[in-house]
Write a protein that holds these residues in place. Sequence first.
Motif, PDB file in Angstrom:
ATOM      1  N   UNK A  39     -24.780  28.147   6.759  1.00 32.19           N
ATOM      2  CA  UNK A  39     -23.548  28.129   5.969  1.00 32.19           C
ATOM      3  C   UNK A  39     -22.419  28.824   6.727  1.00 32.19           C
ATOM      4  N   UNK A  40     -22.763  29.893   7.452  1.00 38.63           N
ATOM      5  CA  UNK A  40     -21.758  30.583   8.262  1.00 38.63           C
ATOM      6  C   UNK A  40     -21.216  29.662   9.358  1.00 38.63           C
ATOM      7  N   UNK A  41     -22.092  28.925  10.025  1.00 35.96           N
ATOM      8  CA  UNK A  41     -21.651  28.004  11.078  1.00 35.96           C
ATOM      9  C   UNK A  41     -20.707  26.953  10.508  1.00 35.96           C
ATOM     10  N   UNK A  42     -20.962  26.519   9.279  1.00 36.26           N
ATOM     11  CA  UNK A  42     -20.130  25.506   8.624  1.00 36.26           C
ATOM     12  C   UNK A  42     -18.926  26.163   7.940  1.00 36.26           C
ATOM     13  N   UNK A  43     -18.802  27.497   8.099  1.00 33.92           N
ATOM     14  CA  UNK A  43     -17.710  28.290   7.506  1.00 33.92           C
ATOM     15  C   UNK A  43     -17.628  28.124   5.997  1.00 33.92           C
ATOM     16  N   UNK A  44     -18.798  28.213   5.346  1.00 36.36           N
ATOM     17  CA  UNK A  44     -18.864  28.051   3.898  1.00 36.36           C
ATOM     18  C   UNK A  44     -19.220  29.339   3.163  1.00 36.36           C
ATOM     19  N   UNK A  45     -19.295  30.468   3.864  1.00 39.18           N
ATOM     20  CA  UNK A  45     -19.663  31.720   3.214  1.00 39.18           C
ATOM     21  C   UNK A  45     -21.038  31.609   2.588  1.00 39.18           C
ATOM     22  N   UNK A  47     -21.469  29.497  -0.120  1.00 35.86           N
ATOM     23  CA  UNK A  47     -21.272  28.332  -0.981  1.00 35.86           C
ATOM     24  C   UNK A  47     -22.274  27.224  -0.656  1.00 35.86           C
ATOM     25  N   UNK A  48     -23.501  27.352  -1.206  1.00 36.87           N
ATOM     26  CA  UNK A  48     -24.519  26.334  -0.947  1.00 36.87           C
ATOM     27  C   UNK A  48     -24.065  24.957  -1.425  1.00 36.87           C
ATOM     28  N   UNK A  49     -23.362  24.909  -2.539  1.00 34.81           N
ATOM     29  CA  UNK A  49     -22.919  23.612  -3.061  1.00 34.81           C
ATOM     30  C   UNK A  49     -21.995  22.890  -2.085  1.00 34.81           C
ATOM     31  N   UNK A  50     -21.361  23.646  -1.186  1.00 38.83           N
ATOM     32  CA  UNK A  50     -20.483  23.032  -0.200  1.00 38.83           C
ATOM     33  C   UNK A  50     -21.236  22.255   0.869  1.00 38.83           C
ATOM     34  N   UNK A  51     -22.568  22.436   0.934  1.00 39.97           N
ATOM     35  CA  UNK A  51     -23.360  21.774   1.965  1.00 39.97           C
ATOM     36  C   UNK A  51     -24.543  20.988   1.407  1.00 39.97           C
ATOM     37  N   UNK A  52     -25.173  21.517   0.363  1.00 41.60           N
ATOM     38  CA  UNK A  52     -26.376  20.874  -0.173  1.00 41.60           C
ATOM     39  C   UNK A  52     -26.077  19.496  -0.755  1.00 41.60           C
ATOM     40  N   UNK A  53     -26.955  18.561  -0.448  1.00 48.08           N
ATOM     41  CA  UNK A  53     -26.873  17.183  -0.938  1.00 48.08           C
ATOM     42  C   UNK A  53     -25.575  16.481  -0.542  1.00 48.08           C
ATOM     43  N   UNK A  54     -24.936  16.993   0.499  1.00 47.58           N
ATOM     44  CA  UNK A  54     -23.737  16.352   1.045  1.00 47.58           C
ATOM     45  C   UNK A  54     -24.157  15.550   2.281  1.00 47.58           C
ATOM     46  N   UNK A  55     -23.374  14.552   2.669  1.00 44.36           N
ATOM     47  CA  UNK A  55     -23.709  13.791   3.885  1.00 44.36           C
ATOM     48  C   UNK A  55     -23.867  14.730   5.080  1.00 44.36           C
ATOM     49  N   UNK A  56     -24.903  14.499   5.857  1.00 43.83           N
ATOM     50  CA  UNK A  56     -25.174  15.326   7.022  1.00 43.83           C
ATOM     51  C   UNK A  56     -24.472  14.765   8.248  1.00 43.83           C
ATOM     52  N   UNK A  57     -23.793  15.627   9.016  1.00 45.47           N
ATOM     53  CA  UNK A  57     -23.175  15.159  10.251  1.00 45.47           C
ATOM     54  C   UNK A  57     -24.182  15.114  11.408  1.00 45.47           C
ATOM     55  N   UNK A  58     -25.417  15.565  11.151  1.00 48.07           N
ATOM     56  CA  UNK A  58     -26.441  15.589  12.198  1.00 48.07           C
ATOM     57  C   UNK A  58     -27.329  14.353  12.111  1.00 48.07           C
ATOM     58  N   UNK A  59     -27.799  13.860  13.237  1.00 47.67           N
ATOM     59  CA  UNK A  59     -28.669  12.680  13.231  1.00 47.67           C
ATOM     60  C   UNK A  59     -29.919  12.903  12.381  1.00 47.67           C
ATOM     61  N   UNK A  60     -30.371  11.865  11.708  1.00 46.09           N
ATOM     62  CA  UNK A  60     -31.526  11.951  10.814  1.00 46.09           C
ATOM     63  C   UNK A  60     -32.828  11.588  11.509  1.00 46.09           C
ATOM     64  N   UNK A  61     -32.811  11.478  12.834  1.00 42.76           N
ATOM     65  CA  UNK A  61     -34.032  11.152  13.558  1.00 42.76           C
ATOM     66  C   UNK A  61     -33.992  11.807  14.937  1.00 42.76           C
ATOM     67  N   UNK A  62     -35.163  12.165  15.420  1.00 43.90           N
ATOM     68  CA  UNK A  62     -35.271  12.628  16.803  1.00 43.90           C
ATOM     69  C   UNK A  62     -35.440  11.387  17.670  1.00 43.90           C
TER      70      UNK A  62
END
Length: 191
Positions: A39-45, A47-62
């Motif tokens: 959350x700190x890296x995403x600058x969200x303090x 605020x889990x709701x600011x990240x949870x169940x939101x679209x991920x900018x990271x690839x979903x597969x290795x």
Amino acid sequence: APEAATPPSGGDDGNDEAPPADTASPAGPVVLYANLAALEAWELGKDWEGLMNKPSPLPAAVPEGKKYQSGYTKRVASVGITLKDAERWALEKMAFEGGQIVTQRLGVAYMFKEWTLDDGTICKPGGVRKAPKVVKDTEVWIPKPEEVPAAVQEQGDYIRRLKEEEGLGNKDPQVVEAVEELLRLKAMLPE
């Protein structure tokens, strides 16, 4: 260390029940877990709701055929950071289907110990910040997004010249430094 898990698009999230309609993401993977450092890296303090169940900018597969990858570097343009030397691995579960035991892919977990802001500042969990790396008395150049492909090509050409024309090897300091710069630029390429 920060972590985030993203299930594959349309994939199983590891829960036997269907996710609520407001957490399903037809556009792709979503974030299912993150610790305070993520959350700190995403600058969200906090605020889990600011990240949870939101679209991920990271690839979903290795990468195909791999279950684990270390040394992963990825620019996350949506939040203006680059993950450095991260690790990622496939999350899977065993299931029983049609009388057979099968492995089902659930998503990908990411772990990283530091990230870099677009201005070159190196960050670590707990608010640790190191000033941008100085190269020959100037700050690290951050190209505009439209300049990145050309910069990657130019840096690759420079490395080839060092090796083919000047006869330097992979371990020569000049080549090592040039390759580090190439990897930094490649991390800025859009997906």
